[in-house]
Design a protein around this motif. Structure first.
Motif, short mmCIF file in Angstrom:
data_model
loop_
_atom_site.label_atom_id
_atom_site.label_comp_id
_atom_site.label_asym_id
_atom_site.label_seq_id
_atom_site.Cartn_x
_atom_site.Cartn_y
_atom_site.Cartn_z
N ALA A 125 0.82 -1.21 0.00
CA ALA A 125 0.00 0.00 0.00
C ALA A 125 0.86 1.26 0.00
N GLY A 126 2.18 1.10 0.01
CA GLY A 126 3.08 2.24 0.00
C GLY A 126 3.31 2.84 1.36
N LYS A 127 2.98 2.11 2.41
CA LYS A 127 3.15 2.61 3.77
C LYS A 127 4.28 1.87 4.47
N LEU A 128 5.14 2.64 5.10
CA LEU A 128 6.30 2.09 5.79
C LEU A 128 5.84 1.17 6.92
N ALA A 129 6.57 0.08 7.11
CA ALA A 129 6.29 -0.87 8.19
C ALA A 129 7.51 -0.93 9.09
N LEU A 130 7.30 -0.77 10.38
CA LEU A 130 8.37 -0.87 11.39
C LEU A 130 8.25 -2.23 12.05
N VAL A 131 9.28 -3.09 11.86
CA VAL A 131 9.17 -4.48 12.29
C VAL A 131 10.49 -4.94 12.90
N PRO A 132 10.45 -5.98 13.77
CA PRO A 132 11.68 -6.53 14.33
C PRO A 132 12.43 -7.35 13.28
N ALA A 133 13.75 -7.35 13.38
CA ALA A 133 14.59 -7.98 12.36
C ALA A 133 14.85 -9.45 12.73
N HIS A 134 13.89 -10.30 12.41
CA HIS A 134 14.09 -11.73 12.66
C HIS A 134 13.11 -12.55 11.83
N SER A 135 13.34 -13.85 11.81
CA SER A 135 12.49 -14.90 11.22
C SER A 135 11.98 -14.49 9.84
N GLY A 136 10.75 -14.87 9.50
CA GLY A 136 10.21 -14.58 8.19
C GLY A 136 9.95 -13.11 7.95
N LEU A 137 9.98 -12.29 9.02
CA LEU A 137 9.77 -10.85 8.84
C LEU A 137 10.88 -10.22 8.01
N LEU A 138 12.07 -10.78 8.05
CA LEU A 138 13.16 -10.26 7.23
C LEU A 138 12.83 -10.39 5.74
N GLU A 139 12.11 -11.45 5.37
CA GLU A 139 11.73 -11.64 3.97
C GLU A 139 10.48 -10.83 3.61
N ALA A 140 9.49 -10.83 4.51
CA ALA A 140 8.28 -10.05 4.24
C ALA A 140 8.61 -8.56 4.15
N GLY A 141 9.58 -8.10 4.97
CA GLY A 141 9.92 -6.69 5.01
C GLY A 141 11.03 -6.28 4.06
N ALA A 142 11.54 -7.21 3.27
CA ALA A 142 12.68 -6.91 2.39
C ALA A 142 12.41 -5.78 1.40
N PRO A 143 11.17 -5.61 0.90
CA PRO A 143 10.97 -4.52 -0.09
C PRO A 143 11.00 -3.11 0.49
N GLY A 144 11.36 -2.95 1.76
CA GLY A 144 11.48 -1.58 2.23
C GLY A 144 11.04 -1.31 3.64
N ALA A 145 10.85 -2.35 4.47
CA ALA A 145 10.47 -2.13 5.86
C ALA A 145 11.62 -1.49 6.64
N LEU A 146 11.29 -0.83 7.71
CA LEU A 146 12.28 -0.30 8.64
C LEU A 146 12.37 -1.28 9.80
N PHE A 147 13.58 -1.79 10.07
CA PHE A 147 13.75 -2.82 11.09
C PHE A 147 14.30 -2.22 12.38
#
Length: 722
Positions: free
Chosen positions: A478-500
């Motif tokens: 949706a073009g909205k930044l996601a702030l997520v912890p840097a671990h497990s599958g979140l590293l792959e889900a957030g790869a297109p531009g999440a802030l870890f």
């Protein structure tokens, strides 16, 4: 005067009046009086078979099932074409512990009313007494099909269980609905695709109507109340296995479960029964290994069920699908001690954003929060300890204290309260500052959720462990930044531009939240770097990957597994937190229908013939020894046993005293598939539990070895002595 007396004498009651009085007494549960009235009626109308049935009911309720049975049988003679007398006779025979006769009576009732869903269910519950006992040598299992499957069957059992109780999908349910909805609507779908469900109480695979399924998917996405008549009617039309035909699964099929079958009763025993009649491949989707990796964030029962399912998967699955490389790695790590690991295919989850912005905004505006002009941050996740809302709430409280409440936007938490959410909810309830700044909403439709993504400043997603993290993908798409912890599958889900942020690091989380709230230029810069195309995947993309994985299996099916020889196999479900080979085999060796569920100490057999199937990697004709550890039921039981290997051995008889522990040794020559054991429990005995189970012997342990394996025989002897 005599004529006058005769003229005033009251008329005797009509048969109809007598029957009406008897029915009223029956409805008032005045059984003895109702019996007398029904007898008076039958004295006038002796061939009224329905009243013989009612008379049987009165005798049954007064504790005389034997006489009740006679009345039901008499009614059956008067009405040989009606199923009800035989149905009632079957129920009484079952309660009398005469299971074989009960099964025959119920089968006769079904033959008279083959389209009765209720009768089909009752008869299916008794199939363990109507199916012929296995016979012949122990044969090797049929090889699994190879190459392109001739049919694809998608098991939606767990999804239907969820939809029976809830309308708005979450997590795994959204994945199933997205993939299946896209696959079924695709003009490129294979010719033979069916939906099936498994009914654990009757061990039956049934055909799920596709049109009804697709209607439910549409209504679920639109959202709305669960008591909406249109929703209730759609669900009722979908989740009725007894009214649906058997699943038309054919040889060469690939059966795929896109959900989680770990909570489905008797699932793998049902799969083995299906495979015995119809050679097929089985592929399961592993969404995460959270109950194994972080059991402290799961219900104890969930951990136990999941561990048992995961262990059994190692002996049943021909292939695995997973949503991330992290999940594939977790699966391989936990499956390695169980034996060969099934090949895994990667299916990245979709995060489509195809909803009309105007329609999505209108749907979001109808929610109680946020207000139309309000700034907010979005957190989409079930409120449970694993998602760690508590840490985010604490961070929000710290932001309020550092920046002032006026400078901190509202946090909208989309999700229903779940396991161990009490700490987070208690903090929210106890803090007036948080109550003014945090709102929890549930039952949000996909359309309204798209509207929230479109309006939020950014999203936050906190979790101790994830297989993927669908809300992260949705936020980025949706073009909205996601702030997520840097671990497990979140590293792959957030790869297109999440802030870890560093996992579990409160100062780092607060610092990054403060930056995103106070430095608009930096937030917009990070937002501009989001790879929306990389994050956005339509469900048809995921559906095409699923089809490719199923129709072009990467490897040939593995060879059937063999039971480890010479070691004691406990049959109890002791609640281990991690899957084990013993756990897998305790599930695997129980064959057929005449078994109850596993308990801590072991497992009860049902009445009738229970079978153990013990595949052994030994040349045909090898002398084998089998040790069975048996437990007596609450009443004396005459048990017959025989082994089947290269040939069928003679029956042996033993008598089990109530609660007795007995070790029984059988010898046989290995057949092409190993050794099978049949245990004939006759009509069994009542267990006296709240489930009113009829049981045979209990089985606490098994050991199979070569006759010349003296070490294993000595070990079994030491167990018997100690």
């Amino acid at each position: 005067m005599q004529d006058d007396a005769e003229a005033t004498k009251p008329e005797p009651p009509t048969p109809e009046a007598i029957r009406a009085r008897a029915d009223a007494l029956r409805d008032a549960k005045r059984w003895a009086e109702a019996e007398a009235a029904y007898r008076d009626y039958l004295a006038l109308r002796p061939r009224h078979w329905q009243i013989h049935v009612q008379l049987g009911h009165t005798r049954k309720e007064q504790g005389d099932p034997d006489e009740a049975l006679e009345h039901y049988r008499h009614a059956a003679l008067l009405a040989p074409d009606d199923p009800d007398p035989m149905l009632q006779a079957g129920h009484v025979l079952r309660n009398l512990g005469r299971g074989g006769e009960a099964a025959v009576a119920l089968a006769r009732a079904l033959a008279l009313a083959p389209h009765s869903a209720d009768l089909r269910h009752v008869v299916a519950l008794m199939r363990h007494r109507t199916l012929p006992a296995p016979d012949g040598p122990m044969l090797a299992p049929a090889p699994r099909p190879t190459g392109t499957p001739v049919q694809l069957a998608f098991d939606v059992t767990d999804l239907l269980d969820y939809l029976r109780a809830a309308r708005t999908p979450t997590g795994i349910q959204r994945v199933q609905m997205g993939i299946l909805g896209a696959l079924l609507a695709s003009p490129a779908r294979p010719a033979d695709v069916i939906l099936v469900g498994f009914e654990g109480s009757t061990w039956r695979w049934w055909h799920v109507e596709e049109a009804a399924f697709r209607r439910v998917l549409t209504l679920s996405r639109l959202g709305g109340r669960e008591d909406d008549p249109a929703w209730q009617a759609a669900i009722a039309a979908l989740v009725t296995p007894d009214a649906r035909p058997d699943a038309p699964i054919v040889a060469g099929c690939t059966l795929c479960s896109l959900g989680n079958a770990w909570g489905v009763q008797e699932y793998f025993r049902g799969l083995r029964r299906l495979r015995a009649a119809t050679p097929l491949r089985y592929v399961a989707f592993v969404h995460d290994c959270v109950p194994l990796a972080m059991p402290e964030h799961c219900l104890d029962l969930t951990v136990r069920l999941y561990a048992r399912w995961f262990a059994a998967l190692s002996l049943h699955a021909d292939g695995i699908l997973a949503n991330s490389q992290a999940t594939i790695g977790d699966h391989a790590r936990f499956a390695a001690p169980l034996g060969p690991v099934a090949p895994a295919g990667l299916i990245r989850l979709a995060a489509e954003s195809g909803a009309s912005p105007q329609a999505a905004a209108q749907a979001a505006a109808a929610l109680p929060h946020p207000r139309p002009d309000e700034r907010f941050v979005l957190f989409v996740a079930t409120l449970e300890s694993r998602k760690n809302h508590l840490m985010v709430f604490q961070a929000w409280l710290e932001l309020i204290r550092q920046l002032g409440a006026a400078n901190v936007p509202r946090l909208i938490c989309v999700g229903r309260p779940g396991w161990r959410a009490e700490a987070a909810l208690a903090l929210l309830e106890g803090s007036p500052d948080l109550r003014r700044k945090i709102s929890v909403v549930s039952g949000v439709s996909d359309l309204a959720l798209a509207g929230l993504y479109g309006r939020c400043l950014f999203t936050v997603y906190n979790s101790f462990h994830e297989g993927w993290g669908l809300p992260v993908s949705e936020s980025l798409a949706a073009g909205k930044l996601a702030l997520v912890p840097a671990h497990s599958g979140l590293l792959e889900a957030g790869a297109p531009g999440a802030l870890f942020f560093a996992p579990g690091d409160m100062p780092d989380l607060v610092a990054k939240l403060e930056m995103l709230l106070t430095d608009r230029a930096q937030r917009e810069l990070l937002e501009s770097r989001i790879d929306r195309a990389g994050a956005r995947r339509d469900w048809p993309d995921a559906a095409r990957e699923v089809l490719a994985a199923l129709t072009s299996p990467a490897e040939a099916p593995q060879a059937p597994p063999f039971l480890p020889l010479g070691r004691h196999l406990p049959m109890g479900w002791r609640g281990e937190g991690l899957p084990s080979r013993d756990m897998a085999w305790a599930e695997r060796v129980r064959e057929g229908l005449a078994w109850w569920w596993q308990e801590d100490w072991g497992v009860w057999m049902r009445d009738g013939v229970a079978t153990l199937a013990l595949p052994a990697d030994q040349p045909e004709g090898t002398p084998m020894r089998l040790v069975l550890e048996l437990r007596g039921p609450p009443a004396p039981l005459a048990l017959r046993l025989r082994a089947r290997g290269r040939r069928v051995e003679a029956w042996r008889g033993v008598t089990l005293a109530p609660g007795e522990t007995l070790r029984c040794v059988l010898r046989a020559e290995a057949g092409p598939g190993g050794i099978a054991v049949d245990l004939d429990n006759g009509d069994g005995v009542p267990l006296g539990d709240r489930f009113k189970r009829i049981v045979g012997a209990g089985l606490t342990g098994v050991m199979l070895c070569r006759e010349d394996d003296l070490a294993a025989r000595l070990s079994a002897l030491e167990r018997a002595e100690g």
